[in-house]
Design an enzyme around this catalytic site. Structure first.
Site, PDB file in Angstrom:
ATOM      1  N   HIS A 126      -3.934  -5.406  -1.165  1.00 30.50           N
ATOM      2  CA  HIS A 126      -5.232  -5.189  -0.519  1.00 30.50           C
ATOM      3  C   HIS A 126      -6.168  -6.347  -0.864  1.00 30.50           C
ATOM      4  O   HIS A 126      -6.850  -6.321  -1.887  1.00 30.50           O
ATOM      5  CB  HIS A 126      -5.836  -3.870  -0.973  1.00 30.50           C
ATOM      6  CG  HIS A 126      -5.020  -2.675  -0.612  1.00 30.50           C
ATOM      7  ND1 HIS A 126      -4.098  -2.113  -1.487  1.00 30.50           N
ATOM      8  CD2 HIS A 126      -4.964  -1.938   0.521  1.00 30.50           C
ATOM      9  CE1 HIS A 126      -3.525  -1.073  -0.906  1.00 30.50           C
ATOM     10  NE2 HIS A 126      -4.025  -0.938   0.309  1.00 30.50           N
ATOM     11  N   GLU A 169      -1.818  -2.762  -8.092  1.00 31.32           N
ATOM     12  CA  GLU A 169      -3.041  -3.085  -7.356  1.00 31.32           C
ATOM     13  C   GLU A 169      -3.431  -1.857  -6.544  1.00 31.32           C
ATOM     14  O   GLU A 169      -2.671  -0.891  -6.453  1.00 31.32           O
ATOM     15  CB  GLU A 169      -2.847  -4.323  -6.488  1.00 31.32           C
ATOM     16  CG  GLU A 169      -1.869  -4.173  -5.345  1.00 31.32           C
ATOM     17  CD  GLU A 169      -2.516  -3.718  -4.048  1.00 31.32           C
ATOM     18  OE1 GLU A 169      -3.659  -4.095  -3.752  1.00 31.32           O
ATOM     19  OE2 GLU A 169      -1.863  -2.952  -3.311  1.00 31.32           O
ATOM     20  N   SER A 175       0.840  -1.194   0.000  1.00 31.66           N
ATOM     21  CA  SER A 175       0.000   0.000   0.000  1.00 31.66           C
ATOM     22  C   SER A 175       0.872   1.239   0.000  1.00 31.66           C
ATOM     23  O   SER A 175       1.671   1.457  -0.908  1.00 31.66           O
ATOM     24  CB  SER A 175      -0.961  -0.050   1.194  1.00 31.66           C
ATOM     25  OG  SER A 175      -1.932   0.956   1.096  1.00 31.66           O
TER      26      SER A 175
END
Length: 311
Positions: free
Chosen positions: A279, A211, A113
């Site tokens: 995620h 992603e 992330s």
């Protein structure tokens, strides 16, 4: 891009330095994650500012977060650096990193992330192979929150291992590509473009992994067009997208895939989607970033690492 620098493999009973370079984690989730790590035979040290609250949403001010991160790398008592969670904040640390010290003390750095900014910058500047991997509070706190097979292969020194349809990989466009696997969270990756901390284009071809969470089809389209206009797809020979369950409901998958293919109409390489890394609400797959990989979408989809990620 710097010459590739590989950290050492995780030893049995490895000790993790647990840090929060970005946002404040929930203490109960950190405790659950530490319990799970101990059950796997690892040892842990929760760093002084890992649970700090504030300013704002940060786990302490930038100086405190930086101090924890530097100590985690510099202290030989720790075998790896594991983030608690993402959120926002890692980019604040980039101008102040002691890159020479980190290069002298290469260790597995694990997170995803927001930590995409650290992955990309450490690869660009010192060539450090890092790991887009489960985090203490975000994943190890969940039952079956990490994928044991990829974790073991990536951190244990396997030199030839693959991810397949069983790991969520699905073909969007057929083909074959080989190159250095790079990437991370799409929004963080894109927002660095145009800054001194932008991901580097390597000398050779890449396979780009992307992603995100909460990103709608038109936003995926917009981000990918931005990457294309910035010239960042020129070295990409293949693209792998992550699992989309944290972005749109299943009923919108078809629209999202069409948006991706629309944005990549001029891209000629193979495209895969669905890899369960980052995620996800399933066992989180560990991806080494910075080493050579092969994307084969000529038959059953397969992403194969062609070298060990650790020394």
């Amino acid at each position: 891009m710097a010459t590739i620098l590989k950290p050492k493999a995780l030893p049995q009973g490895a000790r993790f330095a647990i840090v929060s370079p970005a946002s404040t984690p929930r203490p109960d989730k950190v405790e659950q994650g530490i319990t799970a790590l101990h059950a796997l035979g690892y040892r842990t040290t929760l760093f002084p500012h890992a649970l700090d609250k504030g300013p704002l949403y940060y786990a302490g001010n930038a100086a405190h977060r930086l101090a924890d991160l530097h100590e985690a790398f510099a202290n030989p008592d720790y075998d790896a650096v594991l983030c608690t969670r993402g959120g926002w904040g890692s980019a604040e640390l980039l101008p102040h990193l002691d890159l020479a010290m980190i290069a002298d003390n290469p260790k597995p750095f694990l997170g995803y992330s927001d930590h995409t900014s650290l992955h990309a910058y450490l690869l660009k500047t010192i060539g450090l192979v890092t790991f887009y991997a489960p985090m203490c509070a975000a994943d190890f706190s969940r039952p079956d929150g990490y994928d044991p097979a990829s974790w073991g292969h990536a951190l244990g020194g396997s030199s030839n291992w693959s991810l397949t349809a069983e790991d969520g990989l699905k073909m969007l466009r057929p083909g074959y590509a080989q190159g250095q696997l790079v990437g991370g969270c799409l929004s963080i990756y894109n927002e660095a473009l145009g800054t001194p901390y932008a991901p580097a284009l390597p000398d050779g071809p890449t396979i780009l992994f992307l992603e995100d969470i909460g990103t709608k089809p038109y936003q995926w389209d917009r981000y990918l067009v931005h990457l294309r206009y910035a010239g960042h797809l020129e070295k990409a020979h293949g693209i792998v997208f992550g699992d989309m369950s944290q972005n749109v409901p299943e009923a919108e998958y078809a629209l999202l895939e069409k948006a991706i293919l629309h944005a990549l109409a001029e891209f000629k390489g193979p495209i895969a989607i669905g890899l369960r890394s980052g995620h996800v609400d399933a066992p989180n797959i560990t991806l080494p970033l910075g080493i050579q990989a092969e994307l084969d979408l000529t038959a059953a989809p397969r992403l194969t690492y062609l070298e060990s990620a650790v020394s």
